[in-house]
Design a protein around this motif. Sequence first.
Motif, PDB file in Angstrom:
ATOM      1  N   MET A  42       0.838  -1.202   0.000  1.00  0.00           N
ATOM      2  CA  MET A  42       0.000   0.000   0.000  1.00  0.00           C
ATOM      3  C   MET A  42       0.875   1.256   0.000  1.00  0.00           C
ATOM      4  O   MET A  42       0.597   2.224  -0.716  1.00  0.00           O
ATOM      5  N   GLU A  83       0.988   4.219  -2.700  1.00  0.00           N
ATOM      6  CA  GLU A  83       0.720   5.609  -2.359  1.00  0.00           C
ATOM      7  C   GLU A  83       1.819   6.538  -2.849  1.00  0.00           C
ATOM      8  O   GLU A  83       1.548   7.628  -3.351  1.00  0.00           O
ATOM      9  N   VAL A  84       3.079   6.089  -2.706  1.00  0.00           N
ATOM     10  CA  VAL A  84       4.188   6.946  -3.159  1.00  0.00           C
ATOM     11  C   VAL A  84       4.131   7.140  -4.667  1.00  0.00           C
ATOM     12  O   VAL A  84       4.265   8.259  -5.188  1.00  0.00           O
ATOM     13  N   THR A 128      -4.485  11.963 -13.854  1.00  0.00           N
ATOM     14  CA  THR A 128      -5.237  11.796 -12.613  1.00  0.00           C
ATOM     15  C   THR A 128      -5.955  10.454 -12.576  1.00  0.00           C
ATOM     16  O   THR A 128      -5.977   9.777 -11.549  1.00  0.00           O
ATOM     17  N   CYS A 129      -6.544  10.056 -13.732  1.00  0.00           N
ATOM     18  CA  CYS A 129      -7.259   8.781 -13.765  1.00  0.00           C
ATOM     19  C   CYS A 129      -6.295   7.622 -13.535  1.00  0.00           C
ATOM     20  O   CYS A 129      -6.634   6.662 -12.834  1.00  0.00           O
ATOM     21  N   ALA A 147      -5.551   7.528  -9.865  1.00  0.00           N
ATOM     22  CA  ALA A 147      -6.691   6.988  -9.113  1.00  0.00           C
ATOM     23  C   ALA A 147      -6.792   5.483  -9.296  1.00  0.00           C
ATOM     24  O   ALA A 147      -7.159   4.757  -8.374  1.00  0.00           O
ATOM     25  N   LEU A 202      -4.700   3.708  -6.845  1.00  0.00           N
ATOM     26  CA  LEU A 202      -5.188   3.725  -5.461  1.00  0.00           C
ATOM     27  C   LEU A 202      -6.546   3.058  -5.300  1.00  0.00           C
ATOM     28  O   LEU A 202      -7.123   3.121  -4.226  1.00  0.00           O
ATOM     29  N   PRO A 217      -9.562   0.869  -4.389  1.00  0.00           N
ATOM     30  CA  PRO A 217      -9.672  -0.087  -3.288  1.00  0.00           C
ATOM     31  C   PRO A 217     -10.126  -1.479  -3.708  1.00  0.00           C
ATOM     32  O   PRO A 217      -9.832  -2.445  -3.011  1.00  0.00           O
ATOM     33  N   VAL A 253     -14.104  -1.109  -8.680  1.00  0.00           N
ATOM     34  CA  VAL A 253     -13.793   0.299  -8.918  1.00  0.00           C
ATOM     35  C   VAL A 253     -12.738   0.420 -10.011  1.00  0.00           C
ATOM     36  O   VAL A 253     -12.861   1.232 -10.938  1.00  0.00           O
ATOM     37  N   SER A 261     -11.952  -1.591 -12.505  1.00  0.00           N
ATOM     38  CA  SER A 261     -12.422  -1.885 -13.864  1.00  0.00           C
ATOM     39  C   SER A 261     -13.205  -0.703 -14.428  1.00  0.00           C
ATOM     40  O   SER A 261     -13.088  -0.364 -15.604  1.00  0.00           O
ATOM     41  N   ARG A 262     -14.004  -0.054 -13.564  1.00  0.00           N
ATOM     42  CA  ARG A 262     -14.752   1.112 -14.043  1.00  0.00           C
ATOM     43  C   ARG A 262     -13.825   2.253 -14.434  1.00  0.00           C
ATOM     44  O   ARG A 262     -14.061   2.950 -15.414  1.00  0.00           O
ATOM     45  N   VAL A 263     -12.751   2.454 -13.658  1.00  0.00           N
ATOM     46  CA  VAL A 263     -11.822   3.530 -14.011  1.00  0.00           C
ATOM     47  C   VAL A 263     -11.166   3.232 -15.363  1.00  0.00           C
ATOM     48  O   VAL A 263     -10.983   4.137 -16.186  1.00  0.00           O
ATOM     49  N   MET A 286      -2.919   8.628   4.526  1.00  0.00           N
ATOM     50  CA  MET A 286      -2.161   9.398   3.545  1.00  0.00           C
ATOM     51  C   MET A 286      -2.901   9.488   2.215  1.00  0.00           C
ATOM     52  O   MET A 286      -2.942  10.546   1.580  1.00  0.00           O
ATOM     53  N   LEU A 319      -4.129  12.715  -0.109  1.00  0.00           N
ATOM     54  CA  LEU A 319      -3.826  12.877  -1.543  1.00  0.00           C
ATOM     55  C   LEU A 319      -5.095  13.203  -2.326  1.00  0.00           C
ATOM     56  O   LEU A 319      -5.139  14.164  -3.109  1.00  0.00           O
ATOM     57  N   PHE A 320      -6.146  12.374  -2.073  1.00  0.00           N
ATOM     58  CA  PHE A 320      -7.392  12.589  -2.812  1.00  0.00           C
ATOM     59  C   PHE A 320      -7.966  13.958  -2.515  1.00  0.00           C
ATOM     60  O   PHE A 320      -8.401  14.670  -3.420  1.00  0.00           O
ATOM     61  N   MET A 346      -6.002  16.715  -4.270  1.00  0.00           N
ATOM     62  CA  MET A 346      -6.242  16.732  -5.716  1.00  0.00           C
ATOM     63  C   MET A 346      -7.616  17.304  -6.032  1.00  0.00           C
ATOM     64  O   MET A 346      -7.797  18.034  -7.002  1.00  0.00           O
ATOM     65  N   VAL A 387     -14.103  11.176 -10.790  1.00  0.00           N
ATOM     66  CA  VAL A 387     -13.323   9.937 -10.642  1.00  0.00           C
ATOM     67  C   VAL A 387     -12.627   9.916  -9.282  1.00  0.00           C
ATOM     68  O   VAL A 387     -12.662   8.918  -8.560  1.00  0.00           O
ATOM     69  N   VAL A 404     -13.390   7.121  -6.384  1.00  0.00           N
ATOM     70  CA  VAL A 404     -12.364   6.186  -5.910  1.00  0.00           C
ATOM     71  C   VAL A 404     -12.109   6.404  -4.424  1.00  0.00           C
ATOM     72  O   VAL A 404     -11.885   5.453  -3.672  1.00  0.00           O
ATOM     73  N   HIS A 424     -18.886   2.495  -6.511  1.00  0.00           N
ATOM     74  CA  HIS A 424     -18.842   2.548  -7.971  1.00  0.00           C
ATOM     75  C   HIS A 424     -20.037   3.273  -8.559  1.00  0.00           C
ATOM     76  O   HIS A 424     -20.045   3.547  -9.735  1.00  0.00           O
ATOM     77  N   LEU A 446     -18.778   6.382  -9.936  1.00  0.00           N
ATOM     78  CA  LEU A 446     -18.031   6.184 -11.178  1.00  0.00           C
ATOM     79  C   LEU A 446     -18.965   5.980 -12.358  1.00  0.00           C
ATOM     80  O   LEU A 446     -18.630   6.353 -13.476  1.00  0.00           O
TER      81      LEU A 446
END
Lengths: 115, 170, 92
Positions: free
Chosen positions: A4, A8-9, A53-54, A57, A60, A62, A66, A68-70, C1, C5-6, C9, C49, C53, C58, C61
């Motif tokens: 994780m 995140e980095v 950005t996408c 995301a 990250l 979870p 999620v 697959s949708r992105v 963290m 970030l989210f 942004m 988005v 997330v 979803h 989304l």
Amino acid sequence: MTAMMIREVLAACIFAAAVLFGTAGVIGLFRFPDPYSRLQASALCGTTAVLTTCVGALLLAPSWAVASRVIVIIIFFLFSAPTGSHIVARFAWNAGTPVWRPDRLRTLKGRRKAP
Amino acid sequence: MRPEGKWRLIRFSITALAMFAVWMLFVWSLDLFSLAAGALGALGIASLTYDVFIARHQANLRFFLPRPVHLAIYLCLLFLLIYQASFRMLAAVVTGRASPRIVHFKTRLRSDFARMVLANSITLTPGTVTLDLNDDHLTVHWFFCSTTHSTAAGNEVKGRLEAYVRKVWL
Amino acid sequence: MSGMLFTSMQWFMVFCAVVCTVRLVLGPTAADRLVALNVMSGIVLAFLVLRGVQQGRHIYLDVALVYDIFGFLGFLAIARFLKDRLEHEEES
């Protein structure tokens, strides 16, 4: 836990790139004088920053539902973003907007014409 | 008459399958209701519009069916080119140095779908926007113009993209 | 963290949208306003988005997906309307 942290980095680096592109695009929106150049510069913010950005995301996400949708959103964005830009550019073209020519080129042309 | 009807059936089934695939992407579930509604909707809309989506004279399957491996390579190349052009655009925004022009050139791609993909890819990379696509004639606003000669400008703008689109769609 | 970030942004996206609104109000010609709208639709997509997330839902989304696909229909309508008006003004 460490996986994780790595995600995140990586996502933080990608988001930093998105902030860079987004800021440049927003500056470009005010820097150039004609609609075409503004469209080109704002593509940095409207296309590259959004794609970046996408992707961040996606790193990250979870769960798989999620993520697959992105991915589907990214694929459809590859079609919808140029369509929007093309509609705007075509509107400016049909309205007869003149193209901005920087001074450097104009002087070159003038010098060629003079002799 | 026979090949005509066969070609019509092929076009109809490809349109219906593509629509059903997009529907499944949207609903993302395998309920009996959503499957039935999607199938009915896809068949109904495809029977009305297959002639619009795939015109009769696009008489080759490779005009609109991509080759999967090359499609994946093409997507990677597209991402690479987008970021490359973005960094160039970033430098232009910082320094304010640019030479925008409108250039015209022709493409060698033969199918409407491949031409559409090429025009969209050109628009997607920052620095070039397609203003008009008329058969095989593209009008492009190019932000880093170095030449207005049609062939040379075409090579600069579409160069690698067109070569790969030709591998994917013909 | 990752929550931080989210959130940061999302604030950045809000900032970009505000700057685009300035261009939208200032823009001397209709094409300039359309450019600002074009950027804003991309920014709103990125915001949706990020939000979806972050919350892990979803359903957000799905909203982003539909916004993505039908976002350009708005410009198409505006561009068509303005073009008709331009032609009308030229005629009269």
